[in-house]
Write a protein that holds these residues in place. Structure first.
Motif, mmCIF file in Angstrom:
data_model
loop_
_atom_site.group_PDB
_atom_site.id
_atom_site.type_symbol
_atom_site.label_atom_id
_atom_site.label_comp_id
_atom_site.label_asym_id
_atom_site.label_seq_id
_atom_site.Cartn_x
_atom_site.Cartn_y
_atom_site.Cartn_z
ATOM 1 N N ILE A 58 -1.078 -10.712 -0.930
ATOM 2 C CA ILE A 58 -1.847 -10.525 -2.164
ATOM 3 C C ILE A 58 -0.963 -10.002 -3.282
ATOM 4 O O ILE A 58 0.063 -9.368 -3.047
ATOM 5 N N HIS A 59 -1.385 -10.281 -4.527
ATOM 6 C CA HIS A 59 -0.687 -9.758 -5.701
ATOM 7 C C HIS A 59 -0.826 -8.241 -5.729
ATOM 8 O O HIS A 59 -1.887 -7.699 -5.426
ATOM 9 N N ASP A 108 -0.772 -6.310 -8.375
ATOM 10 C CA ASP A 108 -1.248 -5.775 -9.652
ATOM 11 C C ASP A 108 -2.724 -5.409 -9.686
ATOM 12 O O ASP A 108 -3.153 -4.667 -10.558
ATOM 13 N N SER A 109 -3.518 -5.898 -8.758
ATOM 14 C CA SER A 109 -4.964 -5.642 -8.809
ATOM 15 C C SER A 109 -5.295 -4.221 -8.348
ATOM 16 O O SER A 109 -4.546 -3.595 -7.593
ATOM 17 N N ALA A 110 -6.439 -3.735 -8.782
ATOM 18 C CA ALA A 110 -6.886 -2.396 -8.384
ATOM 19 C C ALA A 110 -7.116 -2.301 -6.872
ATOM 20 O O ALA A 110 -6.713 -1.305 -6.256
ATOM 21 N N PRO A 111 -7.741 -3.303 -6.233
ATOM 22 C CA PRO A 111 -7.900 -3.219 -4.774
ATOM 23 C C PRO A 111 -6.558 -3.182 -4.034
ATOM 24 O O PRO A 111 -6.438 -2.493 -3.019
ATOM 25 N N ALA A 112 -5.559 -3.891 -4.554
ATOM 26 C CA ALA A 112 -4.234 -3.876 -3.919
ATOM 27 C C ALA A 112 -3.608 -2.489 -4.028
ATOM 28 O O ALA A 112 -2.992 -2.001 -3.073
ATOM 29 N N LYS A 113 -3.773 -1.861 -5.171
ATOM 30 C CA LYS A 113 -3.228 -0.514 -5.349
ATOM 31 C C LYS A 113 -3.918 0.482 -4.415
ATOM 32 O O LYS A 113 -3.286 1.366 -3.852
ATOM 33 N N LYS A 114 -5.222 0.315 -4.233
ATOM 34 C CA LYS A 114 -5.961 1.188 -3.312
ATOM 35 C C LYS A 114 -5.504 0.953 -1.872
ATOM 36 O O LYS A 114 -5.305 1.901 -1.113
ATOM 37 N N ARG A 149 5.733 -6.894 -6.080
ATOM 38 C CA ARG A 149 4.976 -8.040 -6.572
ATOM 39 C C ARG A 149 3.962 -8.548 -5.563
ATOM 40 O O ARG A 149 3.012 -9.223 -5.927
#
Length: 95
Positions: free
Chosen positions: A23-24, A26-32, A53
């Motif tokens: 997954i990318h 940059d998304s909020a779910p990825a950061k979580k 990235r």
């Protein structure tokens, strides 16, 4: 048994059979997801200090950070580099 290894940048590889998502970052779910993995001790940083990235999620709950774009990693899973089919990004390992 033969394992297929995929390059994720800077000489790092993952076992193709263990990856469930790319997954990318940059998304909020990825950061979580990244923060949760860090808190659980299941975060592997393979960026060599570069910008993250892509997040690679494994079936064992580990999250691997890569500085390579998710699209590039996906092409390597399919056996493509620069739009041409080849086997270069794959390594076969027999224990």
């Amino acid at each position: 048994m033969e394992y297929r290894l995929i390059h994720i940048g800077f000489g790092n590889v993952v076992m193709a059979e263990r990856v469930i998502a790319i997954i990318h970052a940059d998304s909020a779910p990825a950061k979580k997801l990244k923060e949760e993995a860090k808190m659980k001790g299941r975060l592997v940083d393979a960026t060599q200090g570069r910008r993250t990235r892509a997040l690679i999620v494994t079936d064992s709950g580990y999250v691997v950070l890569s500085a390579i774009l998710p699209e590039t990693i996906a092409r390597r899973f399919e056996g493509e580099t620069d739009g041409t089919k080849e086997r270069a990004p794959f390594h076969h390992f027999r224990p």
